[in-house]
Write a protein that holds these residues in place. Structure first.
Motif, PDB file in Angstrom:
ATOM      1  N   LEU A   1       0.853  -1.246   0.047  1.00 22.67           N
ATOM      2  CA  LEU A   1       0.023   0.048  -0.105  1.00 22.67           C
ATOM      3  C   LEU A   1       1.063   1.236   0.201  1.00 22.67           C
ATOM      4  O   LEU A   1       1.668   1.452   0.984  1.00 22.67           O
ATOM      5  CB  LEU A   1      -0.982  -0.028   1.269  1.00 22.67           C
ATOM      6  N   VAL A   2       0.943   2.088  -0.954  1.00 22.58           N
ATOM      7  CA  VAL A   2       1.595   3.305  -1.195  1.00 22.58           C
ATOM      8  C   VAL A   2       0.395   4.355  -1.075  1.00 22.58           C
ATOM      9  O   VAL A   2      -0.732   4.355  -1.592  1.00 22.58           O
ATOM     10  CB  VAL A   2       2.004   3.262  -2.463  1.00 22.58           C
ATOM     11  N   TYR A   3       0.724   5.337   0.089  1.00 23.45           N
ATOM     12  CA  TYR A   3      -0.399   6.286   0.610  1.00 23.45           C
ATOM     13  C   TYR A   3       0.334   7.451   0.901  1.00 23.45           C
ATOM     14  O   TYR A   3       1.490   7.616   1.354  1.00 23.45           O
ATOM     15  CB  TYR A   3      -1.384   5.544   1.339  1.00 23.45           C
ATOM     16  N   GLY A   4      -0.618   8.693   0.677  1.00 19.85           N
ATOM     17  CA  GLY A   4      -0.276   9.870   1.437  1.00 19.85           C
ATOM     18  C   GLY A   4      -0.713  11.088   0.494  1.00 19.85           C
ATOM     19  O   GLY A   4      -1.723  10.924  -0.214  1.00 19.85           O
ATOM     20  N   GLU A   5       0.033  12.079   0.353  1.00 16.01           N
ATOM     21  CA  GLU A   5      -0.070  13.196  -0.415  1.00 16.01           C
ATOM     22  C   GLU A   5       1.215  13.712  -1.021  1.00 16.01           C
ATOM     23  O   GLU A   5       2.266  13.448  -0.684  1.00 16.01           O
ATOM     24  CB  GLU A   5      -0.319  14.425   0.602  1.00 16.01           C
ATOM     25  N   ALA A   6       0.931  14.364  -2.352  1.00 17.77           N
ATOM     26  CA  ALA A   6       1.847  14.569  -3.060  1.00 17.77           C
ATOM     27  C   ALA A   6       1.683  16.067  -3.532  1.00 17.77           C
ATOM     28  O   ALA A   6       0.539  16.461  -4.354  1.00 17.77           O
ATOM     29  CB  ALA A   6       2.192  13.736  -4.251  1.00 17.77           C
ATOM     30  N   GLY A   7       2.766  17.012  -3.538  1.00 16.74           N
ATOM     31  CA  GLY A   7       2.557  18.319  -4.156  1.00 16.74           C
ATOM     32  C   GLY A   7       3.896  18.361  -5.111  1.00 16.74           C
ATOM     33  O   GLY A   7       4.926  18.796  -4.719  1.00 16.74           O
TER      34      GLY A   7
ATOM     35  N   TYR B   1      13.626  -9.670  -4.404  1.00 15.54           N
ATOM     36  CA  TYR B   1      12.507 -10.466  -4.383  1.00 15.54           C
ATOM     37  C   TYR B   1      11.708 -10.568  -5.448  1.00 15.54           C
ATOM     38  O   TYR B   1      11.319  -9.788  -6.379  1.00 15.54           O
ATOM     39  CB  TYR B   1      11.321  -9.514  -3.402  1.00 15.54           C
ATOM     40  N   ASP B   2      11.443 -11.730  -5.929  1.00 16.84           N
ATOM     41  CA  ASP B   2      10.867 -12.111  -7.260  1.00 16.84           C
ATOM     42  C   ASP B   2       9.580 -12.526  -7.283  1.00 16.84           C
ATOM     43  O   ASP B   2       9.027 -12.992  -8.249  1.00 16.84           O
ATOM     44  CB  ASP B   2      11.795 -13.180  -8.037  1.00 16.84           C
ATOM     45  N   GLU B   3       8.921 -12.653  -6.122  1.00 17.63           N
ATOM     46  CA  GLU B   3       7.576 -12.971  -5.901  1.00 17.63           C
ATOM     47  C   GLU B   3       6.488 -11.987  -6.683  1.00 17.63           C
ATOM     48  O   GLU B   3       7.095 -10.877  -6.851  1.00 17.63           O
ATOM     49  CB  GLU B   3       7.110 -13.115  -4.599  1.00 17.63           C
ATOM     50  N   GLU B   4       5.299 -12.028  -6.823  1.00 14.91           N
ATOM     51  CA  GLU B   4       4.426 -11.233  -7.273  1.00 14.91           C
ATOM     52  C   GLU B   4       3.623 -10.539  -5.872  1.00 14.91           C
ATOM     53  O   GLU B   4       3.129 -11.151  -5.245  1.00 14.91           O
ATOM     54  CB  GLU B   4       3.222 -12.137  -8.129  1.00 14.91           C
ATOM     55  N   TYR B   5       3.782  -9.283  -6.378  1.00 13.98           N
ATOM     56  CA  TYR B   5       3.058  -8.410  -5.501  1.00 13.98           C
ATOM     57  C   TYR B   5       2.054  -7.576  -6.002  1.00 13.98           C
ATOM     58  O   TYR B   5       2.212  -7.269  -7.326  1.00 13.98           O
ATOM     59  CB  TYR B   5       4.099  -7.513  -4.803  1.00 13.98           C
ATOM     60  N   HIS B   6       1.125  -7.028  -5.489  1.00  6.21           N
ATOM     61  CA  HIS B   6      -0.233  -6.185  -5.760  1.00  6.21           C
ATOM     62  C   HIS B   6       0.171  -4.899  -5.164  1.00  6.21           C
ATOM     63  O   HIS B   6       0.627  -4.948  -3.979  1.00  6.21           O
ATOM     64  CB  HIS B   6      -1.327  -6.938  -5.550  1.00  6.21           C
ATOM     65  N   VAL B   7      -0.162  -3.842  -5.883  1.00  2.00           N
ATOM     66  CA  VAL B   7       0.302  -2.512  -5.427  1.00  2.00           C
ATOM     67  C   VAL B   7      -1.217  -1.552  -5.324  1.00  2.00           C
ATOM     68  O   VAL B   7      -1.783  -1.644  -6.402  1.00  2.00           O
ATOM     69  CB  VAL B   7       1.405  -1.560  -6.014  1.00  2.00           C
ATOM     70  N   ILE B   8      -1.623  -1.218  -4.255  1.00  2.54           N
ATOM     71  CA  ILE B   8      -2.762  -0.233  -4.052  1.00  2.54           C
ATOM     72  C   ILE B   8      -2.305   0.860  -4.011  1.00  2.54           C
ATOM     73  O   ILE B   8      -1.358   1.230  -2.935  1.00  2.54           O
ATOM     74  CB  ILE B   8      -3.647  -0.771  -2.954  1.00  2.54           C
ATOM     75  N   THR B   9      -2.643   2.108  -4.616  1.00  5.79           N
ATOM     76  CA  THR B   9      -2.063   3.517  -4.535  1.00  5.79           C
ATOM     77  C   THR B   9      -3.100   4.219  -4.049  1.00  5.79           C
ATOM     78  O   THR B   9      -4.197   4.390  -4.688  1.00  5.79           O
ATOM     79  CB  THR B   9      -1.291   4.058  -5.738  1.00  5.79           C
ATOM     80  N   LYS B  10      -3.110   5.176  -3.020  1.00 10.84           N
ATOM     81  CA  LYS B  10      -3.970   6.144  -2.681  1.00 10.84           C
ATOM     82  C   LYS B  10      -3.168   7.382  -2.201  1.00 10.84           C
ATOM     83  O   LYS B  10      -2.825   7.657  -1.176  1.00 10.84           O
ATOM     84  CB  LYS B  10      -4.600   5.529  -1.436  1.00 10.84           C
ATOM     85  N   VAL B  11      -2.695   8.027  -3.290  1.00  9.88           N
ATOM     86  CA  VAL B  11      -1.864   9.259  -3.230  1.00  9.88           C
ATOM     87  C   VAL B  11      -2.762  10.395  -3.617  1.00  9.88           C
ATOM     88  O   VAL B  11      -3.076  10.570  -4.831  1.00  9.88           O
ATOM     89  CB  VAL B  11      -0.736   9.286  -3.674  1.00  9.88           C
ATOM     90  N   ASN B  12      -3.241  11.215  -2.676  1.00  9.48           N
ATOM     91  CA  ASN B  12      -3.863  12.525  -3.071  1.00  9.48           C
ATOM     92  C   ASN B  12      -2.996  13.767  -3.256  1.00  9.48           C
ATOM     93  O   ASN B  12      -1.736  13.831  -2.856  1.00  9.48           O
ATOM     94  CB  ASN B  12      -5.002  13.024  -2.071  1.00  9.48           C
ATOM     95  N   THR B  13      -3.582  14.926  -4.149  1.00  7.68           N
ATOM     96  CA  THR B  13      -2.791  16.134  -4.206  1.00  7.68           C
ATOM     97  C   THR B  13      -2.723  16.727  -2.682  1.00  7.68           C
ATOM     98  O   THR B  13      -3.752  16.684  -2.050  1.00  7.68           O
ATOM     99  CB  THR B  13      -3.458  17.073  -4.982  1.00  7.68           C
ATOM    100  N   GLN B  14      -1.411  17.151  -2.294  1.00  9.71           N
ATOM    101  CA  GLN B  14      -1.134  17.822  -1.080  1.00  9.71           C
ATOM    102  C   GLN B  14      -1.823  19.220  -1.099  1.00  9.71           C
ATOM    103  O   GLN B  14      -1.726  19.914  -2.154  1.00  9.71           O
ATOM    104  CB  GLN B  14      -0.044  17.780  -0.961  1.00  9.71           C
ATOM    105  N   SER B  15      -2.555  19.678  -0.028  1.00  9.60           N
ATOM    106  CA  SER B  15      -3.039  20.987   0.133  1.00  9.60           C
ATOM    107  C   SER B  15      -1.752  21.815  -0.139  1.00  9.60           C
ATOM    108  O   SER B  15      -0.675  21.824   0.273  1.00  9.60           O
ATOM    109  CB  SER B  15      -3.358  21.095   1.611  1.00  9.60           C
ATOM    110  N   SER B  16      -2.232  23.286  -0.863  1.00 10.51           N
ATOM    111  CA  SER B  16      -1.297  24.241  -1.338  1.00 10.51           C
ATOM    112  C   SER B  16      -0.988  24.994   0.002  1.00 10.51           C
ATOM    113  O   SER B  16       0.003  25.726  -0.223  1.00 10.51           O
ATOM    114  CB  SER B  16      -2.017  25.101  -2.366  1.00 10.51           C
ATOM    115  N   GLU B  17      -1.471  24.744   1.115  1.00 12.56           N
ATOM    116  CA  GLU B  17      -1.409  25.487   2.080  1.00 12.56           C
ATOM    117  C   GLU B  17      -0.154  24.874   2.653  1.00 12.56           C
ATOM    118  O   GLU B  17       0.211  25.665   3.862  1.00 12.56           O
ATOM    119  CB  GLU B  17      -2.611  25.520   3.304  1.00 12.56           C
ATOM    120  N   ILE B  18       0.299  23.943   2.650  1.00 12.03           N
ATOM    121  CA  ILE B  18       1.216  23.148   3.451  1.00 12.03           C
ATOM    122  C   ILE B  18       2.831  23.531   2.733  1.00 12.03           C
ATOM    123  O   ILE B  18       2.714  23.715   1.409  1.00 12.03           O
ATOM    124  CB  ILE B  18       1.263  21.509   3.072  1.00 12.03           C
TER     125      ILE B  18
END
Length: 95
Positions: free
Chosen positions: A52-58, A78-95
């Motif tokens: 799981l990749v998550y957070g905020e990106a500006g 690591y050569d096993e198969e992995y599944h990736v879920i991404t929940k990255v939103n746009t970071q607030s411009s106030e930060i």
């Protein structure tokens, strides 16, 4: 007299915490490579075959979070198969 107890945890290079730090660092590196003004607050968590990749990106960077996470795992052996879920939103411009 008060007593204080100090504890700490030490993990080796193959520990999931270290792998997740490497994924997050690699995402930041890619963001800064494309856009030096990037502001990132992105984390990774791994459990079994799920990342799981998550957070905020500006950033103006075009980041393929899934590819970066999977490439990190391949690069460290690591050569096993992995599944990736991404929940990255746009970071607030106030930060």
């Amino acid at each position: 007299m008060s007593r204080y107890y100090f504890t700490s945890e030490s993990v080796t290079s193959g520990h999931p915490d270290k792998i997740c730090d490497l994924i997050a660092d690699s995402i930041l590196d890619e963001a800064l490579r494309q856009d030096p003004d990037s502001h990132m607050a992105v984390e990774a968590t791994i459990k079994d075959d799920l990342i799981l990749v998550y957070g905020e990106a500006g950033t103006k960077a075009d980041i393929n979070f899934e590819n970066i996470a999977l490439n990190v795992l391949k690069e460290i052996g690591y050569d096993e198969e992995y599944h990736v879920i991404t929940k990255v939103n746009t970071q607030s411009s106030e930060i």
